[in-house]
Design an enzyme around this catalytic site. Sequence first.
Site, mmCIF file in Angstrom:
data_model
loop_
_atom_site.group_PDB
_atom_site.id
_atom_site.type_symbol
_atom_site.label_atom_id
_atom_site.label_comp_id
_atom_site.label_asym_id
_atom_site.label_seq_id
_atom_site.Cartn_x
_atom_site.Cartn_y
_atom_site.Cartn_z
ATOM 1 N N TYR A 30 0.824 -1.205 0.000
ATOM 2 C CA TYR A 30 0.000 0.000 0.000
ATOM 3 C C TYR A 30 0.861 1.259 0.000
ATOM 4 C CZ TYR A 30 0.785 0.837 5.047
ATOM 5 O OH TYR A 30 1.339 1.108 6.267
ATOM 6 N N ARG A 49 8.376 4.217 -4.526
ATOM 7 C CA ARG A 49 8.383 3.286 -3.380
ATOM 8 C C ARG A 49 7.376 2.153 -3.608
ATOM 9 N NH1 ARG A 49 7.339 5.605 2.534
ATOM 10 N NH2 ARG A 49 5.241 5.785 1.712
ATOM 11 N N ARG A 98 -7.408 -21.536 -1.382
ATOM 12 C CA ARG A 98 -6.441 -20.938 -0.462
ATOM 13 C C ARG A 98 -5.177 -21.783 -0.431
ATOM 14 N NH1 ARG A 98 -4.464 -21.783 4.572
ATOM 15 N NH2 ARG A 98 -3.743 -19.932 5.694
ATOM 16 N N HIS A 100 -0.665 -21.152 0.256
ATOM 17 C CA HIS A 100 0.316 -20.125 0.599
ATOM 18 C C HIS A 100 1.079 -19.632 -0.618
ATOM 19 C CE1 HIS A 100 -0.669 -21.575 4.575
ATOM 20 N NE2 HIS A 100 -0.040 -20.530 5.102
ATOM 21 N N LYS A 144 6.301 -1.809 1.966
ATOM 22 C CA LYS A 144 5.120 -1.213 2.619
ATOM 23 C C LYS A 144 3.967 -2.207 2.458
ATOM 24 C CE LYS A 144 3.087 3.373 3.330
ATOM 25 N NZ LYS A 144 3.190 3.403 4.776
ATOM 26 N N GLU A 176 12.544 2.632 14.069
ATOM 27 C CA GLU A 176 11.543 3.633 13.670
ATOM 28 C C GLU A 176 10.370 3.525 14.632
ATOM 29 O OE1 GLU A 176 9.838 2.836 9.774
ATOM 30 O OE2 GLU A 176 9.875 0.681 10.123
ATOM 31 N N LEU A 200 10.950 1.412 7.123
ATOM 32 C CA LEU A 200 10.315 1.893 5.902
ATOM 33 C C LEU A 200 10.997 3.205 5.520
ATOM 34 C CD1 LEU A 200 7.909 1.455 3.888
ATOM 35 C CD2 LEU A 200 6.802 3.289 5.158
HETATM 36 N N1 PDD Z 1 2.769 4.981 7.599
HETATM 37 N N2 PDD Z 1 7.489 3.841 9.083
HETATM 38 C C1 PDD Z 1 6.340 3.171 9.193
HETATM 39 C C2 PDD Z 1 6.356 1.833 9.853
HETATM 40 C C3 PDD Z 1 5.144 3.725 8.697
HETATM 41 O O1 PDD Z 1 3.997 3.036 8.805
HETATM 42 C C4 PDD Z 1 5.177 5.013 8.106
HETATM 43 C C5 PDD Z 1 3.947 5.681 7.555
HETATM 44 C C6 PDD Z 1 6.412 5.677 8.019
HETATM 45 C C7 PDD Z 1 6.546 7.043 7.381
HETATM 46 O O2 PDD Z 1 6.475 6.986 5.988
HETATM 47 P P1 PDD Z 1 5.952 8.234 5.136
HETATM 48 O O3 PDD Z 1 6.718 9.391 5.562
HETATM 49 O O4 PDD Z 1 6.233 7.842 3.719
HETATM 50 O O5 PDD Z 1 4.467 8.397 5.431
HETATM 51 C C8 PDD Z 1 7.542 5.063 8.519
HETATM 52 C C9 PDD Z 1 1.562 5.437 6.950
HETATM 53 C C10 PDD Z 1 1.263 6.886 7.124
HETATM 54 C C11 PDD Z 1 0.421 4.513 7.328
HETATM 55 O O6 PDD Z 1 0.694 3.331 7.510
HETATM 56 O O7 PDD Z 1 -0.728 4.953 7.391
#
Ligand code: PDD
Length: 277
Positions: A30, A49, A98, A100, A144, A176, A200
């Site tokens: 996403y 990304r 289903r 894996h 992501k 993070e 991320l």
């Molecule tokens: N998440 N690290 C993680 C684990 C995140 O979920 C996010 C953002 C970031 C920051 O990434 P960015 O600056 O590109 O938004 C870092 C989004 C906002 C979410 O999951 O809704």
Amino acid sequence: MVYLNGNFIAKNKASISVMDRGFLFGDGVYEVIPVYQGKIFRLTEHLDRLQNSLDSIQITNPYSHDEWQSILTKLSGLSSALDQSLYLQITRGADTQRKHNFDTLTPTVYIETSPLIAKTKSQLENGFSAMTREDIRWHRCDIKATSLLANILYAQEAKQHQVEEMILSRNHQITEGATSNVFMLKDNTLFTHPTGPNILSGITRDLVINSAKACKLNVQETPFSLDDIQQADGLWISSSTREIMPITLLDDQPINQGVIHPAWSCVFDYYQQLKND
Ligand code: PDD
């Protein structure tokens, strides 16, 4: 209105198969992309990304850059909000059984938009609390992925403790936040964990780095520890929806005696300018 597989439809009319691998396995990726004053912010960076995430899980990108741009522009134009948060997800699609492992399927593409109400500078200047936790996530946090069980458990814990974020550490190094990137300010240098499999690569993170340089801070993409934070001049988190938030209380201990360092204000102001470019 939402976008689902080629159609702009009412949200309550949007449905997918129970055999969708996004539903069965969280098998998808996403993006969350801000829209400011009707303009999509840093679209190319988000689409790059997204491409990286799709490549990592062997899904072919269903659309070109221009196709994404026109779909996202159309959807955001259907909302009356000037500032929005676009959520888009691509799952591997629906199979007949289903299992894996996977075959090549037709990906499911879903996009929705919601109003983005950023906190004002004076709201942010109150500071926020956070807690620390061991980072139990897998070693592909650069993807992501929609499978976010660990992150949602942290977020729920943050909610229960009434703190803004859970800040994660692996081998004593801060990686993070559960939903954000983390920065530590110390002696005019801004530290943040390097990109790689354990974080991320936030789009906001890059913009914070550029803004910090514009504010004459040194930037070091090197890990820092929980111990380092005890002596820090500032601790910030960043994301597309939260922008740059100062953390003033970590595990009930004040950061910099609870005082937000002026460098935050400079970086915040510079970031606001980028939004208007
Ligand atoms: N998440 N690290 C993680 C684990 C995140 O979920 C996010 C953002 C970031 C920051 O990434 P960015 O600056 O590109 O938004 C870092 C989004 C906002 C979410 O999951 O809704």
